[in-house]
Design an enzyme around this catalytic site. Structure first.
Site, mmCIF file in Angstrom:
data_model
loop_
_atom_site.group_PDB
_atom_site.id
_atom_site.type_symbol
_atom_site.label_atom_id
_atom_site.label_comp_id
_atom_site.label_asym_id
_atom_site.label_seq_id
_atom_site.Cartn_x
_atom_site.Cartn_y
_atom_site.Cartn_z
ATOM 1 N N GLU A 132 -36.423 -21.620 6.959
ATOM 2 C CA GLU A 132 -37.184 -20.631 6.297
ATOM 3 C C GLU A 132 -37.968 -21.249 5.155
ATOM 4 O O GLU A 132 -37.422 -21.684 4.323
ATOM 5 C CB GLU A 132 -36.370 -19.396 5.781
ATOM 6 C CG GLU A 132 -37.122 -18.229 5.114
ATOM 7 C CD GLU A 132 -36.383 -17.138 4.723
ATOM 8 O OE1 GLU A 132 -36.641 -16.020 4.314
ATOM 9 O OE2 GLU A 132 -35.071 -17.407 4.373
ATOM 10 N N GLU A 172 -28.998 -7.945 3.736
ATOM 11 C CA GLU A 172 -30.338 -8.106 4.191
ATOM 12 C C GLU A 172 -30.787 -9.427 3.708
ATOM 13 O O GLU A 172 -31.340 -9.817 2.738
ATOM 14 C CB GLU A 172 -31.292 -7.073 3.959
ATOM 15 C CG GLU A 172 -32.613 -6.981 4.685
ATOM 16 C CD GLU A 172 -33.727 -7.730 4.351
ATOM 17 O OE1 GLU A 172 -33.795 -8.787 5.373
ATOM 18 O OE2 GLU A 172 -34.424 -7.572 3.499
ATOM 19 N N LYS A 232 -28.419 -4.886 -10.113
ATOM 20 C CA LYS A 232 -28.752 -6.181 -10.609
ATOM 21 C C LYS A 232 -30.076 -6.899 -10.226
ATOM 22 O O LYS A 232 -29.870 -7.607 -9.036
ATOM 23 C CB LYS A 232 -27.616 -7.205 -10.517
ATOM 24 C CG LYS A 232 -27.607 -8.554 -11.268
ATOM 25 C CD LYS A 232 -26.976 -9.491 -10.595
ATOM 26 C CE LYS A 232 -27.722 -10.309 -9.793
ATOM 27 N NZ LYS A 232 -28.903 -10.955 -10.287
ATOM 28 N N CYS A 275 -39.270 -12.035 3.696
ATOM 29 C CA CYS A 275 -38.042 -12.508 4.574
ATOM 30 C C CYS A 275 -38.497 -12.315 6.061
ATOM 31 O O CYS A 275 -38.117 -13.082 6.925
ATOM 32 C CB CYS A 275 -36.895 -11.561 4.420
ATOM 33 S SG CYS A 275 -37.098 -9.787 4.432
#
Length: 485
Positions: free
Chosen positions: A380, A252, A177, A286
C-alpha cells in the site's frame, strides 16, 4: 485567520464535556506550510484511563435518556456544522493537507452521519420471540457501555464520527483517540458540535495521543469495544490486545485495491476514474486504486492519457491556491512513497510522469510496467502514484487483483456490465464497484474489508445496530413455575 483557530478552546486541553488542562501539549503542524496551526493537549495512558472511568459513569444516565431526546441532540449538532460550514471546512483543509472541497466533503458527510444517528436512536431494537402462551420472550439490543474509537489522519472527521455518532445514538459513551497529527478534525470539531447541541458531560471524551494512549484504550477494563481505523500493522496490535481482553473489535485497515479496465472501456472515462481513484487526497485513502489493471490492447493509450493528466494537475497549498493535490501528511510518509517509486524504476518499471517532490508536495506520478514482486505492486503506497499493470485475459486480471493479502475494495470498468460483474464476483473484497473507481463511501453503506483490510466487522449503515450493542434475551412470567426439584 478563523475565529475558532484564534479562540482555540482546545489549546493545551483534553475534552470530557468540558475543556480540561492537559499535562502534555503539542503543536499541530500544517503540512502545507510546516508551521504550527494550533496547539492541543496530548493524553498520557493515565489520562486515557481516567477518561474511560468518567465515560463509564456518564453512560448509565445517557442510556436512560429517551430516544426522542437523543435524536433531537444529534439534529442540533448537525445544524452546528451547517452553520459553521466554511470555517470548519478550511480548518480541515489546513490540518489534513487536503484541498478545500475535501474539507467541505468531510463536513457535509459528518452532518449526514449525525442525522442518520438521529434516526438510529428512534429505531426498534428487538424482536418478540415465539414461546409458551403464558410467557413473554423477547430479544433486545442493549448498549455495550463504553466504546473506544481510534481514528487516522487522512479523513479524520468522517472516520471518527462514523463510529462515535451511532455508538452514542445506541446509548453508549465514547472515548475517542484521534491521531495527534489531526486532533481538531479527528475529535475536537465534533466536540464543539456536541457541546453546542447540549450533549451531557462525560459521554464523549477526546484524548489525542500516541501509541501508549491507544494501548491504554484497548486495555482499559471499562471499554467494551474498540473501533479502529488505521494501518494493518497497528490494527494487528489492536486486535491482539482486544482479543486478549475479550473485547469486541471492529478493524478497518489498509488496502491494495485493484481497478480493472477492460479493453472495451471508454478511455476518457477510464482515465478520469484512474486519476480520481489514485490522486484524490494525494492517494492517502485506504480504498485508493492501488493497482490499475489495464488490458494490454489499450494500455499505451491509457498510459499516455494518465501521463498528460498527471503533468497538468496542480500541486500546492490548498488553503491559499487553486490546486488538485495538497501535501502529504509528513516527511516520513513522503520518503516512503518516494522510495517505493524509486525501487519500482530500479526493478524495471517506467516513470511516465511525476516521481519528484518539493517539501511535502509530491507530484502526481504514473508508473507503467509494474509487475508482481515490485513494492509498487505489493505494498500500500498511500501516495499519489498510479501503478499500471497490464493483463491479457479476464482470468489473468482476476489473478493479479487477488494476488494480495488485502481485501478492501475492487472495481471493474466496462460497458459489458454482465462481464464486469462476473469478474467482480471473483474479487475477495468488502467493497465492489462496477463502472466506477474504488474510492466510494455513502455513510449509509456497510464499510469494511476482509483479510489484511479488516476483520469483516464493518461499520456504518446496517452494521451499526449489531456493532455497538449486544443481544439480551428476556423472558417474563406472571409467577415462577414449580419445578420437579
Amino acid at each position: 485567520m478563523s475565529n475558532l483557530l484564534e479562540q482555540a478552546p482546545w489549546k493545551g486541553k483534553l475534552y470530557n464535556g468540558q475543556w480540561q488542562t492537559a499535562s502534555q501539549v503539542r503543536d499541530v503542524i500544517e503540512p502545507a506550510t510546516l508551521e504550527p496551526i494550533t496547539q492541543t493537549g496530548i493524553a498520557s495512558a493515565d489520562d486515557v484511563l481516567t477518561a474511560c472511568h468518567q465515560a463509564q459513569q456518564a453512560q448509565k444516565e445517557w442510556a436512560a435518556v429517551p430516544p426522542r431526546e437523543k435524536s433531537t441532540l444529534f439534529l442540533k449538532a448537525a445544524d452546528y456544522l451547517d452553520q459553521n460550514f466554511d470555517e470548519l471546512s478550511m480548518i480541515i483543509a489546513r490540518e489534513t493537507g487536503g484541498i478545500v472541497p475535501k474539507g467541505q466533503h468531510e463536513v457535509r458527510e459528518v452532518a449526514t452521519i449525525l442525522r442518520l444517528a438521529a434516526g438510529l436512536a428512534m429505531q426498534p431494537t428487538g424482536y418478540t420471540l415465539a414461546t409458551d402462551i403464558n410467557k413473554q420472550s423477547y430479544a433486545q439490543r442493549i448498549p455495550l457501555g463504553v466504546i473506544g474509537v481510534i481514528s487516522p489522519f487522512n479523513f479524520p472527521f468522517i472516520l471518527s464520527t462514523r463510529s462515535v455518532a451511532p455508538a452514542l445514538a445506541l446509548g453508549n459513551a465514547v472515548v475517542s483517540k484521534p491521531d495527534p497529527q489531526t486532533p481538531m478534525t479527528g475529535g475536537y470539531l465534533l466536540a464543539l458540535a456536541l457541546e453546542y447541541a447540549g450533549f451531557p458531560k462525560g459521554i464523549y471524551q477526546v484524548v489525542p495521543g500516541d501509541a501508549d494512549a491507544g494501548a491504554a484504550l484497548c486495555e482499559a477494563p471499562e471499554v467494551a469495544m474498540v473501533a479502529f481505523t488505521g494501518s494493518t500493522a497497528a490494527g494487528r496490535k489492536v486486535g491482539e490486545t482486544c482479543g486478549r481482553n475479550l473485547k469486541k473489535v471492529a478493524l478497518e485497515l489498509g488496502g491494495k485495491s485493484s481497478l480493472i479496465i477492460l479493453e472495451d472501456a471508454d478511455l476518457e472515462l477510464a482515465a478520469s476514474n484512474v486519476a480520481w481513484g489514485t490522486y484524490m487526497h494525494q492517494g492517502q485513502i485506504c480504498m485508493a486504486s492501488g493497482r490499475v489493471l489495464v488490458h494490454e490492447s489499450i494500455a499505451d493509450q491509457l498510459i499516455a492519457k494518465m501521463a498528460e493528466k498527471a503533468s497538468h494537475l496542480p500541486v500546492g497549498n490548498p488553503a491559499t491556491e487553486q490546486v488538485a493535490l495538497g501535501p502529504l501528511i509528513n516527511e516520513r510518509q513522503l520518503q516512503r512513497v518516494h522510495s517505493i517509486v524509486e525501487d519500482a524504476v530500479k526493478a524495471g518499471a517506467k516513470l511516465e510522469a511525476g516521481g519528484s517532490y518539493e517539501k511535502l508536495f509530491y507530484k502526481p506520478t504514473v508508473l507503467s510496467g509494474v509487475k508482481p514482486g515490485m513494492r509498487a505492486f505489493d505494498e500500500e503506497i498511500f501516495g499519489p502514484v498510479a501503478t499500471i499493470v497490464t493483463f491479457k485475459t479476464d482470468e489473468e486480471a482476476i489473478a493479479l487483483a487477488t494476488q494480495t493479502e488485502y481485501g478492501l475494495a475492487g472495481a471493474v470498468i466496462s460497458p459489458d456490465v454482465a462481464r464486469a460483474k462476473k469478474i467482480g464476483s471473483q474479487l475477495h473484497v468488502g467493497l465492489l464497484h462496477i463502472n466506477d473507481q474504488t474510492v466510494n463511501d455513502e455513510c449509509n453503506n456497510p464499510f469494511g474489508g476482509c483479510g489484511a483490510s479488516g476483520n469483516g466487522q464493518g461499520v456504518c449503515g446496517p452494521n451499526d445496530l449489531d456493532t455497538y450493542t449486544h443481544w439480551q434475551w428476556v423472558t417474563e412470567k406472571s409467577a415462577p413455575p414449580k419445578y420437579p426439584f
